[in-house]
Design a protein around this motif. Sequence first.
Motif, PDB file in Angstrom:
ATOM      1  N   ARG A 239       0.678  -0.989   0.342  1.00 57.80           N
ATOM      2  CA  ARG A 239      -0.011  -0.044  -0.492  1.00 57.80           C
ATOM      3  C   ARG A 239       0.692   0.954  -0.225  1.00 57.80           C
ATOM      4  O   ARG A 239       0.841   2.149  -0.647  1.00 57.80           O
ATOM      5  CB  ARG A 239      -0.651   0.056   1.415  1.00 57.80           C
ATOM      6  N   ALA A 240       2.333   0.767   0.754  1.00 57.75           N
ATOM      7  CA  ALA A 240       2.735   2.462   0.406  1.00 57.75           C
ATOM      8  C   ALA A 240       3.839   2.765  -0.446  1.00 57.75           C
ATOM      9  O   ALA A 240       3.507   3.749  -1.110  1.00 57.75           O
ATOM     10  CB  ALA A 240       4.222   2.261   2.327  1.00 57.75           C
ATOM     11  N   VAL A 241       3.766   1.557  -1.253  1.00 62.61           N
ATOM     12  CA  VAL A 241       4.377   1.463  -2.597  1.00 62.61           C
ATOM     13  C   VAL A 241       3.606   2.167  -3.540  1.00 62.61           C
ATOM     14  O   VAL A 241       3.507   3.235  -4.372  1.00 62.61           O
ATOM     15  CB  VAL A 241       5.148  -0.074  -2.937  1.00 62.61           C
ATOM     16  N   GLU A 242       2.217   2.279  -3.089  1.00 56.40           N
ATOM     17  CA  GLU A 242       1.653   1.985  -4.616  1.00 56.40           C
ATOM     18  C   GLU A 242       0.601   3.648  -4.169  1.00 56.40           C
ATOM     19  O   GLU A 242       0.701   4.417  -5.543  1.00 56.40           O
ATOM     20  CB  GLU A 242      -0.317   1.826  -4.378  1.00 56.40           C
TER      21      GLU A 242
ATOM     22  N   HIS B 167       2.250  12.563  -9.614  1.00 53.65           N
ATOM     23  CA  HIS B 167       2.807  14.194  -9.956  1.00 53.65           C
ATOM     24  C   HIS B 167       2.882  15.148  -8.690  1.00 53.65           C
ATOM     25  O   HIS B 167       2.532  15.375  -7.668  1.00 53.65           O
ATOM     26  CB  HIS B 167       0.653  14.170  -9.867  1.00 53.65           C
ATOM     27  N   PRO B 168       4.572  14.931  -9.012  1.00 55.40           N
ATOM     28  CA  PRO B 168       4.918  15.818  -7.239  1.00 55.40           C
ATOM     29  C   PRO B 168       5.126  17.544  -7.377  1.00 55.40           C
ATOM     30  O   PRO B 168       4.418  18.099  -8.510  1.00 55.40           O
ATOM     31  CB  PRO B 168       7.062  15.414  -8.583  1.00 55.40           C
ATOM     32  N   ARG B 169       5.096  17.428  -6.387  1.00 53.20           N
ATOM     33  CA  ARG B 169       4.741  19.192  -6.084  1.00 53.20           C
ATOM     34  C   ARG B 169       3.060  19.894  -6.111  1.00 53.20           C
ATOM     35  O   ARG B 169       2.186  20.839  -6.103  1.00 53.20           O
ATOM     36  CB  ARG B 169       5.515  19.888  -6.878  1.00 53.20           C
ATOM     37  N   ARG B 170       2.327  18.014  -6.255  1.00 53.92           N
ATOM     38  CA  ARG B 170       0.539  18.651  -6.735  1.00 53.92           C
ATOM     39  C   ARG B 170      -0.090  18.491  -5.411  1.00 53.92           C
ATOM     40  O   ARG B 170       0.134  17.035  -5.202  1.00 53.92           O
ATOM     41  CB  ARG B 170       0.454  17.953  -8.234  1.00 53.92           C
ATOM     42  N   LEU B 171      -0.663  19.459  -4.988  1.00 55.10           N
ATOM     43  CA  LEU B 171      -2.073  18.506  -3.898  1.00 55.10           C
ATOM     44  C   LEU B 171      -2.800  17.466  -4.270  1.00 55.10           C
ATOM     45  O   LEU B 171      -3.064  17.553  -5.311  1.00 55.10           O
ATOM     46  CB  LEU B 171      -2.533  19.658  -3.427  1.00 55.10           C
ATOM     47  N   ILE B 172      -2.232  16.106  -3.332  1.00 51.84           N
ATOM     48  CA  ILE B 172      -3.326  15.138  -3.848  1.00 51.84           C
ATOM     49  C   ILE B 172      -4.349  15.153  -2.940  1.00 51.84           C
ATOM     50  O   ILE B 172      -4.335  15.897  -1.998  1.00 51.84           O
ATOM     51  CB  ILE B 172      -2.568  14.387  -4.308  1.00 51.84           C
ATOM     52  N   ALA B 173      -5.484  15.428  -3.569  1.00 55.28           N
ATOM     53  CA  ALA B 173      -6.912  15.108  -2.194  1.00 55.28           C
ATOM     54  C   ALA B 173      -6.842  13.307  -1.851  1.00 55.28           C
ATOM     55  O   ALA B 173      -6.555  13.261  -2.129  1.00 55.28           O
ATOM     56  CB  ALA B 173      -7.563  15.394  -2.734  1.00 55.28           C
ATOM     57  N   ARG B 174      -7.300  12.930  -0.267  1.00 54.89           N
ATOM     58  CA  ARG B 174      -7.632  12.183  -0.114  1.00 54.89           C
ATOM     59  C   ARG B 174      -7.803  11.605   0.038  1.00 54.89           C
ATOM     60  O   ARG B 174      -7.835  10.278  -0.186  1.00 54.89           O
ATOM     61  CB  ARG B 174      -7.361  12.521   1.708  1.00 54.89           C
ATOM     62  N   GLU B 175      -9.136  12.071  -1.267  1.00 52.83           N
ATOM     63  CA  GLU B 175     -10.116  11.417  -1.548  1.00 52.83           C
ATOM     64  C   GLU B 175      -9.729  10.931  -2.465  1.00 52.83           C
ATOM     65  O   GLU B 175     -10.233   8.870  -3.229  1.00 52.83           O
ATOM     66  CB  GLU B 175     -11.402  12.229  -1.870  1.00 52.83           C
TER      67      GLU B 175
ATOM     68  N   TRP C 222      -7.271   2.551  -2.762  1.00 57.82           N
ATOM     69  CA  TRP C 222      -7.981   1.499  -2.280  1.00 57.82           C
ATOM     70  C   TRP C 222      -9.095   1.446  -2.958  1.00 57.82           C
ATOM     71  O   TRP C 222      -9.173  -0.106  -2.390  1.00 57.82           O
ATOM     72  CB  TRP C 222      -8.842   2.041  -1.308  1.00 57.82           C
ATOM     73  N   GLY C 223      -9.528   2.095  -4.122  1.00 62.74           N
ATOM     74  CA  GLY C 223     -11.039   1.980  -4.600  1.00 62.74           C
ATOM     75  C   GLY C 223     -11.537   2.369  -3.918  1.00 62.74           C
ATOM     76  O   GLY C 223     -12.060   2.588  -3.308  1.00 62.74           O
ATOM     77  N   ASP C 224     -13.022   2.599  -4.319  1.00 65.35           N
ATOM     78  CA  ASP C 224     -13.582   2.979  -4.374  1.00 65.35           C
ATOM     79  C   ASP C 224     -14.897   2.766  -3.140  1.00 65.35           C
ATOM     80  O   ASP C 224     -15.643   1.644  -3.643  1.00 65.35           O
ATOM     81  CB  ASP C 224     -15.044   3.929  -5.506  1.00 65.35           C
ATOM     82  N   GLY C 225     -14.801   3.591  -2.089  1.00 63.95           N
ATOM     83  CA  GLY C 225     -15.706   3.609  -0.430  1.00 63.95           C
ATOM     84  C   GLY C 225     -14.843   2.116   0.082  1.00 63.95           C
ATOM     85  O   GLY C 225     -15.051   2.086   0.765  1.00 63.95           O
ATOM     86  N   GLN C 226     -13.614   2.169  -0.414  1.00 61.57           N
ATOM     87  CA  GLN C 226     -12.869   0.653   0.199  1.00 61.57           C
ATOM     88  C   GLN C 226     -11.930   1.352   1.197  1.00 61.57           C
ATOM     89  O   GLN C 226     -11.949   0.518   2.619  1.00 61.57           O
ATOM     90  CB  GLN C 226     -12.002  -0.494  -0.719  1.00 61.57           C
TER      91      GLN C 226
END
Length: 791
Positions: A35-38, A46-54, A61-65
């Motif tokens: 999971r850490a690798v993924e 997307h370096p230096r870009r803010l990636i949302a938690r969702e 993990w997949g939708d809703g997982q």
Amino acid sequence: MENLLLDGFTLDGILVEPLTGQYASPTRSGHLPPRAVEVLLHLAKHPRRLIAREEILEQVWGDGQGSAEALSHVISDLRHAFEDQANQPRFIQTVPRRGYRLLVEPIPRHRSVDPLPTVPETRAPKFWRTLVRHGVVQASIAYLVVGWLLIQVADATFDNLGLPPWAARFATFVVVGGFPLVVLLSWFLEMAEGRMVRDHGQQSGGWFKSLERNYLAIVAAYALAVFGAGLYQMTIGFEMTADEGRGIALIESAEAGFVPVEPNSVAILKFLSLDGSERSRLFSAGLSEDIIDRLAMVAALSVASRGDAWSLPDDVSSDDVRRRLRVAYFVEGSVRLVGDDLRVVAQLIDSETGRHIMSRNFERKLDDFLSVQRELTQLVVSNLRIALPGDDDYLPALSIDGAEIDTYLYYQRGREALQQPATRESLNEAMAMFASALERDPGFAAAHAGICHAYLDLYELEREAGDIANAEQACGAARAAGARLPDVYAAIGRLRVATGDLDAAEETYRAALELNPRDVNALVGMADVLQRRHDTEDARELLNRAIGLQPGNWRLINNLGVLEFDRGAYHDAASQWQRVAFLNPGNYVLLSNLGSAQILAGEFEAAQKSIEAALEIQVSDAGYSNLGVIHYFLGDFEKSAEMHRAAIAVTPRSDASWANLGDSLFFHGDKDAAAEAYARAEELAGERLLVNPIDIEALNTRAWARAMGGEMDEAQEDIRRALEYSRDDPYTNYYDGLIKLRAGHPQDAARAIVKAAEAGYPRTLLAVEPHLRSLRNLPEFASLVRETSQL
């Protein structure tokens, strides 16, 4: 981009291989969970870009997982692997409640210019490599280095610091006992992101990084070892064998830095001949030798031999005297002879601090060489005998066979007179002895202090303000003599108490106790200050310490009885006075005080016997006044007035006796005579307040006299001031109640009387007090005295 990253990439020198989950740097290597690798791959795309938690949760993990907690745990694993900090991120930044950002541009493996860092293979055994990864080796080495330094410091300094003999063994136990603890703690735990976590054994290399992760293991190991060693010392103890103790004593004696010094030890250095003449040289040598012989007569003093003391050079330092002779004090001096004029300087010095305790100059005409030497020997020794610490009551007086009585013996006779129950005759005798000492040596500071004490006793006896002025003059002369003596400080402190300056008194007594913590006068004086500040427990502790030093001193037990009396514990006070009166049956002060306690305990018959026995020994105003109080409470006001007049005949300036006379005359029906008595009480109490503005007894007396004279505003102001200084005093609250009743406020009066009873004023006396008859119908007062037996 994603395919390039799958083949491997570097993040600021750290190689990451997503297909195998491995990462490596010059100092660290390990394995990342899938999971850490993924998550890392998604951030790296997307370096230096803010990636949302969702977004991360959906992609990995997949939708809703997934969950926010799972994502936080993965980010924590990545930070742990890359030695990243959340508060100061180098790789992954957390944006609260929004998402995450990779701060480093990933470089695919095929674009790397330099060879990628890897952890080289080691030939060390696998178990050793495991210990290194857990930081056990690094933490153990650091622990042992610190422990070795601790043992070296203990060996070099503990003895000189005066620590107990078992202290060095204690330190060794801590170092040895803590080693297994540091091994266990560093194996299982490490610091990560400011908190202690379980060590998974994934770290490697980096000495300082390892210490950063395991420093708490080292600190905790030492703390637990200290706790265990302390518990062992309290239960079993690190005791030495007799041979070990003797060995340490020999080593200490041999070490130049260790100086075993006896508390009451002194050396007399050879006095210097400043003018260089043969007569002066012979005189100085003879004077030094005579002083040694005289001080050697005092059993409690250890005096260095002449050969040892005179072997030191003329300009020897205090440290050298202490190291070479092992004495707490030493005397140095000089002799100058000009024609027939002889001048001698003598100085007593503390060998530890180098400070002068006493410095005196003596000037004489050299008519008879030997007689002048003899006289100066006596004067120098008399001053030294006072300045040197010790328990004078148990030391023999200094004397020379066939010699005339000297200054010190006159002083001792004065002190013995002061120890007697105070009378005009005993105080005159004391002052005469001190004056004789000062005739021989006008600068004898202790004799000036003794005169100060005598005048203070005389003021307490006769209430003449002029005695305070005389005491100030005597204490001023003692201070001007420049001697740092506990006797001088104790006299000045007592004068400050008598004039109401408690802060200055406390400071003075502390100075005395710094010079000699066993000085009884200073302990008693400090207890008096604390008692006046209502710190009863500490005052009692000081008095008990003084009694332990001089168990046969009746004044100390008397002071303890006064303390119990003032706090309303009359039975305890009577017990103290009965005990010491049994040992001193001829002491009128103790018998009179015992009678006072018995009165307030409601034991009128026993009190009358004690007081009459005291009056047979010595006529005193206190004795007659107490008999007057007994007759007052029994309702015989005529006899009461007669006794109070007898008290006034002994001490005409006793404001308390005049106020008591006013009460007796008031209820006897002679209102005019009562008014005159109250007016005289008010006048005399006012004169006492000029001497001491915070004299509670005088404030209470004047307040009551003013109330009975119709001066209600002035009376209430006096009692208000008394309550400011002594809010919980039983007598002050009692007078507050009387004045409120006199002013026409019975409810307020009843409340004040209840407070007085709660503070210790005897309910038996409240029940028979004539002034309180009008309160008997009030519920508060009635319940207070309901079960009190009528006398």
